[in-house]
Design a protein around this motif. Structure first.
Motif, PDB file in Angstrom:
ATOM      1  N   ALA A 238      -5.566  -3.312   0.920  1.00  0.00           N
ATOM      2  CA  ALA A 238      -5.300  -3.014   2.327  1.00  0.00           C
ATOM      3  C   ALA A 238      -5.766  -4.140   3.243  1.00  0.00           C
ATOM      4  CB  ALA A 238      -5.976  -1.708   2.735  1.00  0.00           C
ATOM      5  N   ASP A 239      -6.734  -4.949   2.779  1.00  0.00           N
ATOM      6  CA  ASP A 239      -7.265  -6.041   3.595  1.00  0.00           C
ATOM      7  C   ASP A 239      -6.554  -7.368   3.350  1.00  0.00           C
ATOM      8  OD1 ASP A 239      -9.077  -4.263   4.619  1.00  0.00           O
ATOM      9  OD2 ASP A 239     -10.698  -4.851   3.273  1.00  0.00           O
TER      10      ASP A 239
ATOM     11  N   LYS B  23      -9.469  -5.617  -2.328  1.00  0.00           N
ATOM     12  CA  LYS B  23      -9.045  -4.441  -1.585  1.00  0.00           C
ATOM     13  C   LYS B  23      -7.693  -4.759  -0.954  1.00  0.00           C
ATOM     14  CE  LYS B  23     -10.761  -1.021   1.730  1.00  0.00           C
ATOM     15  NZ  LYS B  23     -11.845  -0.691   2.694  1.00  0.00           N
TER      16      LYS B  23
END
Length: 281
Positions: free
Chosen positions: A119-120, A117
């Motif tokens: 965004a993480d 992911k």
């Protein structure tokens, strides 16, 4: 002779000074660097890169790497090795919010992670890309349509249901002179429904023979969702963005969905009273 030496010396000094100036200019143009994020990929495993926004551009550094957007999904990129033990290469992604993501790809038979992911991760995601006006406009339409696609229905009884197929108008929204029509398409049969046509046009309420003067076709400016096929035993949502309009007296908006090589045709009739129920985004 002395004059010639002086001229030659002046020319050499000018060249050195010009080169120094150019070097300074080129250095001052570099305002920052985006460090690539290291990702290991395999020949027999697929790595999924999940982005916070839809993917607009993909560039791989080598044909030894295979990339594709997940079917029907705009923000997931699937990556795997085309050959084993390929030479390290890079991957560049640009997303709808104007962010550029850089990855350094290396071969790894058994990657520690196959679902990332983004965004993480510690990857810079500051918008730095400037899209052309048309592309930026389309990106805005897509983001709004995606949000509408996840909303609950607020309109009722505007549907057509026959032959185990159903179409329903779930909502109408407006933002910045754009109307957004939210539809749900449902196939309750085991036979896939291939869409041959999805038409919208304004027509007279009189039941006379159809003529060109009696109907005006409406062309969407953007379509979100799958308007090609409705799989058997499935339900899906589509959103159409259309330049704002209203329906004149004694006319209505007709929506037709036709099946390719089939007879399961569905239609809706939308009145101006229904149009005026549009909600703002």
């Amino acid at each position: 002779m002395k004059t010639t030496i002086n001229i030659l010396f002046a020319v050499i000094c000018l060249i050195i000074q010009t080169g120094t100036t150019f070097g300074q200019d080129s250095r001052t143009r570099i305002t920052g660097m985006i460090e690539p994020f290291n990702v290991g990929i395999s020949y027999d495993k697929t790595t999924n890169l999940i982005f916070p926004y839809s993917i607009k551009s993909v560039d791989r550094g080598s044909a030894d790497v295979l990339v594709q957007k997940a079917a029907g999904i705009e923000n997931v990129l699937q990556v795997k090795a085309a050959v084993e033990d390929f030479q390290p290469t890079n991957l560049t992604i640009i997303t709808a919010e104007g962010a550029l993501y850089s990855f350094s790809l290396r071969y790894q038979p058994n990657p520690a992670f196959i679902n990332l992911k983004v965004a993480d991760l510690a990857i810079p995601s500051v918008p730095i890309v400037q899209f052309s006006p048309d592309m930026e406009y389309e990106s805005q339409l897509k983001e709004i349509a995606q949000r509408i696609g996840n909303r609950q229905s607020f309109l009722s009884k505007i549907n057509d249901d026959k032959n185990d197929m159903k179409i329903a108008l779930d909502g109408i929204y407006i933002k910045d002179d754009q109307l957004y029509f939210q539809f749900s398409l449902e196939n309750n049969s085991l036979i896939n429904y291939d869409i041959d046509g999805f038409r919208l046009y304004i027509r007279d309420t009189k039941r006379s023979k159809r003529t060109a003067s009696q109907e005006v076709e409406i062309q969407p400016t953007y379509t979100y969702g799958n308007l090609q096929r409705i799989e058997g035993r499935s339900k899906q949502t589509i959103v159409l963005a259309i330049k704002k309009f209203t329906i004149p007296d004694k006319k209505f908006l007709k929506i037709e969905m036709q099946e390719h090589n089939g007879g399961r045709q569905l239609e809706l009739k939308i009145s101006n009273k229904t149009m005026l129920k549009a909600r703002t985004m």
